[in-house]
Scaffold this active site. Structure first.
Site, PDB file in Angstrom:
ATOM      1  N   GLU A 275       0.813  -1.218   0.000  1.00 49.85           N
ATOM      2  CA  GLU A 275       0.000   0.000   0.000  1.00 49.85           C
ATOM      3  C   GLU A 275       0.848   1.271   0.000  1.00 49.85           C
ATOM      4  O   GLU A 275       0.796   2.032   0.954  1.00 49.85           O
ATOM      5  CB  GLU A 275      -0.885   0.026   1.254  1.00 49.85           C
ATOM      6  CG  GLU A 275      -1.802  -1.141   1.409  1.00 49.85           C
ATOM      7  CD  GLU A 275      -2.494  -1.166   2.761  1.00 49.85           C
ATOM      8  OE1 GLU A 275      -3.627  -1.621   2.803  1.00 49.85           O
ATOM      9  OE2 GLU A 275      -1.891  -0.749   3.758  1.00 49.85           O
ATOM     10  N   PRO A 276       1.624   1.510  -1.036  1.00 44.16           N
ATOM     11  CA  PRO A 276       2.413   2.739  -1.035  1.00 44.16           C
ATOM     12  C   PRO A 276       1.517   3.965  -1.222  1.00 44.16           C
ATOM     13  O   PRO A 276       0.588   3.940  -2.017  1.00 44.16           O
ATOM     14  CB  PRO A 276       3.345   2.561  -2.238  1.00 44.16           C
ATOM     15  CG  PRO A 276       2.629   1.606  -3.146  1.00 44.16           C
ATOM     16  CD  PRO A 276       1.800   0.712  -2.260  1.00 44.16           C
ATOM     17  N   ARG A 278       2.740   7.843   0.035  1.00 42.66           N
ATOM     18  CA  ARG A 278       3.695   8.931  -0.142  1.00 42.66           C
ATOM     19  C   ARG A 278       4.672   8.673  -1.282  1.00 42.66           C
ATOM     20  O   ARG A 278       4.988   9.557  -2.072  1.00 42.66           O
ATOM     21  CB  ARG A 278       4.500   9.083   1.176  1.00 42.66           C
ATOM     22  CG  ARG A 278       5.460  10.247   1.210  1.00 42.66           C
ATOM     23  CD  ARG A 278       6.378  10.147   2.439  1.00 42.66           C
ATOM     24  NE  ARG A 278       5.637   9.815   3.646  1.00 42.66           N
ATOM     25  CZ  ARG A 278       5.043  10.717   4.425  1.00 42.66           C
ATOM     26  NH1 ARG A 278       5.127  11.985   4.151  1.00 42.66           N
ATOM     27  NH2 ARG A 278       4.393  10.326   5.499  1.00 42.66           N
ATOM     28  N   CYS A 346      -2.665  33.287  11.335  1.00 40.13           N
ATOM     29  CA  CYS A 346      -2.455  33.871  12.652  1.00 40.13           C
ATOM     30  C   CYS A 346      -2.064  32.768  13.619  1.00 40.13           C
ATOM     31  O   CYS A 346      -2.853  32.357  14.471  1.00 40.13           O
ATOM     32  CB  CYS A 346      -3.710  34.594  13.095  1.00 40.13           C
ATOM     33  SG  CYS A 346      -4.052  35.989  12.041  1.00 40.13           S
ATOM     34  N   GLU A 347      -0.877  32.261  13.437  1.00 40.30           N
ATOM     35  CA  GLU A 347      -0.323  31.162  14.205  1.00 40.30           C
ATOM     36  C   GLU A 347       1.187  31.324  14.138  1.00 40.30           C
ATOM     37  O   GLU A 347       1.741  31.309  13.038  1.00 40.30           O
ATOM     38  CB  GLU A 347      -0.637  29.813  13.532  1.00 40.30           C
ATOM     39  CG  GLU A 347      -1.988  29.223  13.769  1.00 40.30           C
ATOM     40  CD  GLU A 347      -2.136  28.665  15.165  1.00 40.30           C
ATOM     41  OE1 GLU A 347      -3.224  28.812  15.706  1.00 40.30           O
ATOM     42  OE2 GLU A 347      -1.159  28.124  15.715  1.00 40.30           O
TER      43      GLU A 347
HETATM   44  C1  LIG Z   1      -0.950   5.702   5.563  1.00 36.95           C
HETATM   45  C2  LIG Z   1      -1.030   4.257   5.283  1.00 36.95           C
HETATM   46  C3  LIG Z   1      -0.363   3.741   4.170  1.00 36.95           C
HETATM   47  C4  LIG Z   1       0.530   4.544   3.283  1.00 36.95           C
HETATM   48  O1  LIG Z   1       1.618   5.053   3.954  1.00 36.95           O
HETATM   49  P1  LIG Z   1       2.760   5.818   3.112  1.00 36.95           P
HETATM   50  O2  LIG Z   1       3.774   6.136   4.129  1.00 36.95           O
HETATM   51  O3  LIG Z   1       2.114   7.032   2.547  1.00 36.95           O
HETATM   52  O4  LIG Z   1       3.247   4.882   2.084  1.00 36.95           O
HETATM   53  C5  LIG Z   1      -0.529   2.404   3.892  1.00 36.95           C
HETATM   54  N1  LIG Z   1      -1.312   1.619   4.667  1.00 36.95           N
HETATM   55  C6  LIG Z   1      -1.958   2.099   5.748  1.00 36.95           C
HETATM   56  C7  LIG Z   1      -2.809   1.195   6.535  1.00 36.95           C
HETATM   57  C8  LIG Z   1      -1.827   3.428   6.097  1.00 36.95           C
HETATM   58  O5  LIG Z   1      -2.458   3.874   7.182  1.00 36.95           O
END
Ligand SMILES: *Cc1c(COP(=O)(O)O)cnc(C)c1O
Length: 416
Positions: A275-276, A278, A346-347
């Site tokens: 699950e990439p 970022r 405003c922070e």
């Molecule tokens: C956020 C998340 C990702 C992706 O993370 P990255 O660091 O963006 O690759 C994958 N799986 C789960 C369950 C997440 O919460």
């Protein structure tokens, strides 16, 4: 400054600022790297894009066209993904506290995989599935107790996470409940060790822990997993960090462990999902701002005020994230000035980049902050009633509007 064949100064003039600019070419290149280095390299694997990093309808369509599924974490993300034409079968639904309504929406939509976080959710889903005459495929989310920031194994780590089951809880109760729950199809397990990692140690250690746990489930219940989801977390290049790490650096050793485990056991190796998030979106994006006030404060700090900041990029305030920036029209001038790029909110914490060397800037110049493609647009807010920026997608030297800029009318459109 050019960005994938487009003149950034021209983009700022045409579409206004602040402006998110995303490179479709880079997004597609990353997806193809995942395909060649993982999906094609190892059979019975798949990748889903963690859409919380950057979810727009167009992004859903791009990753779909590259053969990736979609990781979703809320009813809203499911809704938008469906609108974009994502096949519900290709969705993986996460969340540590999914509401009844969200679970019903996922069931009605036919979301392919629901990653169950806790026992109360397992009970509720089993009950809702019975009512809906469905049998969703589920994974149990396991927190393997690996501290991904220090890469040290902390045995109590899992007790401190808000996500998932501990390994012990799966072994003692959750797996048995999932096996016996009549209205869910318990396929396997999910783990995600952290984000923005440049070291594969955590992924490898977590894989060992998970495989060991699965070995225990086989012994105790005869349960053989049909899917292992290893999450994401592969690091990219922000200021000061090393270059983007190749996905294979994380995936090869993990696959070696998993393959070796199943070869030794004699059982068929389960589907492996990654699950990439970022890693696919971050480096594809920049944010372009216009410089407003330039002033030197009493401490001698040169503050370059920009027309965005915290509302479009809360990561600095949230995580002390560090970014690099380029003076768009003065990219070839010497970086002779030490400046601090400050946002408009405003922070006091709304400071985008502290102490960066840039050419001398004046009102009307543009600066581009790099590597903002992930967790910027998706985390943006309207704090101080700042409208959210537009998103422009560039490809092969051509730009097109992908998400319109919010208007002042949008800001009050839901108010009675
Ligand atoms: C956020 C998340 C990702 C992706 O993370 P990255 O660091 O963006 O690759 C994958 N799986 C789960 C369950 C997440 O919460």
């Amino acid at each position: 400054m050019m960005f994938y064949g487009c003149d950034v100064s021209e983009l700022a003039k045409e579409y206004g600022t602040p402006l998110y600019v995303m490179s479709e070419d880079d997004i597609r290149a990353r997806c193809r790297e995942i395909k060649s280095d993982f999906i094609d390299k190892y059979e019975n694997t798949r990748a889903v894009f963690a859409s919380k990093a950057f979810q727009t309808l167009e992004m859903c369509r791009i990753v779909k066209s590259e053969g990736l599924g979609l990781d979703v974490v809320s009813g809203g993300e499911i809704y938008a993904a469906l609108k974009a034409g994502t096949d519900p079968e290709d969705m993986v639904f996460h969340g540590n506290t999914k509401s009844r309504r969200e679970l019903e929406e996922a069931l009605n939509a036919g979301v392919g995989t629901i990653v169950v976080d806790n026992l109360s959710e397992l009970e509720l889903l089993n009950e809702l599935a019975a009512g809906a005459a469905k049998k969703p495929e589920i994974l149990l989310r396991v927190t393997p107790g690996v501290d991904s920031h220090t890469h040290e194994y902390i045995s109590t780590g899992q007790k401190d996470s808000k996500f998932g089951f501990s390994v012990e809880e799966v072994a003692d109760t959750a797996a048995e409940m999932a096996i016996n729950a009549e209205n869910v199809d318990f396929k396997g397990v999910h783990y995600h060790v952290g984000s923005q990692l440049h070291d594969n140690t955590s992924h490898i250690m977590a894989t060992d822990i998970i495989l060991n746990m699965l070995g225990g489930l086989k012994e105790k219940y005869g349960f053989i997993a049909r899917e292992i989801n290893c999450g994401g977390g592969f690091g990219v290049h922000y200021a000061g960090d090393p270059k983007r790490t190749e996905a294979a650096y994380f995936l090869d050793p993990v696959m070696e462990k998993i393959n070796a485990f199943y070869e030794a056991s004699g059982d068929a190796r389960p589907l492996v999902t990654i699950e990439p998030g970022r890693w696919i979106a971050a480096e594809a994006g920049i944010t372009v701002y216009e410089v407003g006030s330039v002033k030197t404060n009493a401490a001698g700090r040169v503050c370059i005020g920009i027309d965005g900041g915290f509302p479009d990029n809360p990561r600095v305030a949230l995580y002390n994230a560090e970014y690099e920036a380029v003076a768009v029209e003065k990219a070839d001038q010497p970086c002779s000035e030490k400046v601090t790029i400050v946002g408009k909110c405003c922070e006091s914490g709304d400071i985008l980049i502290r102490d960066i060397m840039l050419p001398e800037l004046e009102r009307g110049d543009h600066v581009a902050v790099l590597c903002t493609g992930a967790y910027n647009y998706s985390m943006a807010s309207n704090y101080n009633r700042v409208p959210r920026p537009a998103v422009v997608m560039v490809s092969e030297g051509k730009a097109r509007l992908s998400v319109k800029r919010e208007t002042y009318e949008d800001l009050i459109s839901r108010e009675l």
